[in-house]
Design a protein around this motif. Structure first.
Motif, mmCIF file in Angstrom:
data_model
loop_
_atom_site.group_PDB
_atom_site.id
_atom_site.type_symbol
_atom_site.label_atom_id
_atom_site.label_comp_id
_atom_site.label_asym_id
_atom_site.label_seq_id
_atom_site.Cartn_x
_atom_site.Cartn_y
_atom_site.Cartn_z
ATOM 1 N N GLY A 124 0.837 -1.184 0.000
ATOM 2 C CA GLY A 124 0.000 0.000 0.000
ATOM 3 C C GLY A 124 0.875 1.237 0.000
ATOM 4 O O GLY A 124 2.095 1.155 0.137
ATOM 5 N N MET A 125 0.255 2.392 -0.132
ATOM 6 C CA MET A 125 1.005 3.647 -0.176
ATOM 7 C C MET A 125 1.868 3.804 1.069
ATOM 8 O O MET A 125 1.396 3.625 2.197
ATOM 9 N N ASP A 126 3.154 4.111 0.849
ATOM 10 C CA ASP A 126 4.103 4.249 1.964
ATOM 11 C C ASP A 126 5.019 5.425 1.677
ATOM 12 O O ASP A 126 5.927 5.334 0.849
ATOM 13 N N THR A 127 4.775 6.536 2.362
ATOM 14 C CA THR A 127 5.610 7.722 2.151
ATOM 15 C C THR A 127 6.973 7.577 2.823
ATOM 16 O O THR A 127 7.841 8.427 2.652
ATOM 17 N N ASP A 128 7.180 6.482 3.567
ATOM 18 C CA ASP A 128 8.483 6.180 4.156
ATOM 19 C C ASP A 128 9.088 4.939 3.502
ATOM 20 O O ASP A 128 9.839 4.185 4.125
ATOM 21 N N ASP A 153 -3.215 3.351 -8.316
ATOM 22 C CA ASP A 153 -3.132 4.786 -8.610
ATOM 23 C C ASP A 153 -1.681 5.186 -8.894
ATOM 24 O O ASP A 153 -0.820 5.093 -8.019
ATOM 25 N N HIS A 154 -1.432 5.673 -10.096
ATOM 26 C CA HIS A 154 -0.084 6.131 -10.424
ATOM 27 C C HIS A 154 0.262 7.431 -9.714
ATOM 28 O O HIS A 154 1.418 7.659 -9.347
ATOM 29 N N VAL A 155 -0.758 8.287 -9.552
ATOM 30 C CA VAL A 155 -0.543 9.571 -8.895
ATOM 31 C C VAL A 155 -1.645 9.825 -7.869
ATOM 32 O O VAL A 155 -2.718 9.214 -7.920
ATOM 33 N N GLN A 169 4.778 2.802 -6.861
ATOM 34 C CA GLN A 169 5.568 1.948 -5.963
ATOM 35 C C GLN A 169 5.529 0.497 -6.443
ATOM 36 O O GLN A 169 6.547 -0.184 -6.507
ATOM 37 N N CYS A 170 4.328 0.027 -6.751
ATOM 38 C CA CYS A 170 4.161 -1.359 -7.182
ATOM 39 C C CYS A 170 4.889 -1.628 -8.493
ATOM 40 O O CYS A 170 5.407 -2.733 -8.708
ATOM 41 N N ALA A 171 4.948 -0.625 -9.375
ATOM 42 C CA ALA A 171 5.633 -0.793 -10.656
ATOM 43 C C ALA A 171 7.115 -1.085 -10.442
ATOM 44 O O ALA A 171 7.705 -1.917 -11.143
ATOM 45 N N TYR A 213 -10.695 8.924 -14.164
ATOM 46 C CA TYR A 213 -11.154 7.957 -15.171
ATOM 47 C C TYR A 213 -10.478 6.608 -14.982
ATOM 48 O O TYR A 213 -11.128 5.558 -15.057
ATOM 49 N N GLU A 214 -9.169 6.612 -14.733
ATOM 50 C CA GLU A 214 -8.401 5.369 -14.680
ATOM 51 C C GLU A 214 -8.778 4.488 -13.493
ATOM 52 O O GLU A 214 -8.587 3.269 -13.550
ATOM 53 N N THR A 215 -9.291 5.076 -12.421
ATOM 54 C CA THR A 215 -9.649 4.275 -11.248
ATOM 55 C C THR A 215 -11.164 4.197 -11.073
ATOM 56 O O THR A 215 -11.756 3.135 -11.205
ATOM 57 N N ASP A 216 -11.802 5.317 -10.796
ATOM 58 C CA ASP A 216 -13.240 5.334 -10.494
ATOM 59 C C ASP A 216 -14.084 4.871 -11.679
ATOM 60 O O ASP A 216 -14.926 3.974 -11.550
#
Length: 259
Positions: A124-128, A153-155, A169-171, A213-216
């Motif tokens: 998951g998203m990790d800013t650290d 989500d890319h951004v 991150q996953c990429a 568009y890409e997610t929702d």
């Protein structure tokens, strides 16, 4: 006159708020749903916050709700793990993420932390995020652990900026491990189906609402659910015009939507 729906799945970032900025049309839309007692869930890809933190964040923008109206990829991931491991005493996982993901996963007794031999690597998203975390995840995946991304989500919208998201991150981990992740969050049908099961509604009576568009919108398309794009966040009219499959509805903001 638009169709009347019996359930709404509503995005947060870019729909109700954008960073610290309130999107008033989104707030007013939710208040109208509450007034008319129309069922809804906030269907967010955010895994950095607990449901309680999301409720507090919404309150700071003028939306009064509760955790029963919040559904995240964390909840869907827990359901996925339990569903795919029936009768198993312990489900070993390695976690990359922040407090929302850690607390949400480990609140389930059967899900246990294992940095050495996990069955699943959950990102998951990790800013650290650190190089060491990436190495542990990569090695585990190469040894056979299933790679799960909470969302693609890319951004992420933050004020007037777009910051790298969990998909980015996953990429990186996907390239290093030579294994693509299985994504739980939007645009995957996985989170939508679990969300509808929670609220006891079906696809035909539901509408997914969001700014991306890409997610929702793609989540709606992937589930064959009607979708509404509000132009208050990520996707612009110019970008939308380039897409072959269009949302069911496109609005400048949610003040234009009739309940």
């Amino acid at each position: 006159m638009n169709k009347q729906y019996g359930c709404y799945l509503i995005d947060l970032d870019g729909t109700i708020y954008r960073g610290e900025k309130t999107i008033q049309s989104g707030v007013d839309f939710v208040n109208r749903l509450n007034e008319k007692k129309i069922p809804y869930l906030f269907l967010t890809n955010n895994t950095t916050r607990t449901p309680e933190m999301i409720v507090a964040k919404l309150a700071s923008h003028g939306v009064i709700t509760d955790v029963d109206h919040v559904y995240t990829p964390i909840m869907a991931t827990v359901s996925y793990l339990l569903e795919h491991n029936p009768g198993t005493d312990a489900i070993p996982v390695y976690i990359i993420g922040q407090i929302g993901l850690w607390k949400g996963l480990l609140a389930e007794d059967r899900i246990v932390l294992d940095n050495n031999n996990p069955k699943y690597v959950i990102v998951g998203m990790d800013t650290d995020l650190t190089y060491k975390k990436i190495c542990i995840a990569t090695n585990a995946i190469r040894k056979g652990a299933e790679f799960i991304g909470t969302n693609s989500d890319h951004v992420l919208p933050s004020g007037d900026k777009l910051l790298p998201g969990n998909g980015s991150q996953c990429a990186m981990i996907a390239v290093a491990s030579d294994q693509k992740p299985f994504f739980i969050g939007k645009p995957s049908a996985v989170i939508v189906n679990y969300a509808l099961k929670k609220i006891k509604k079906n696809i035909e009576e539901s509408l997914i609402v969001g700014d991306n568009y890409e997610t929702d919108i793609m989540a709606g398309i992937n589930c064959r659910m009607d979708s509404l794009l509000t132009l208050t966040g990520v996707t612009t009219k110019k970008q939308l015009a380039e897409e072959k499959i269009q949302p069911t509805y496109v609005l400048n903001n949610l003040d234009e939507w009739q309940l």
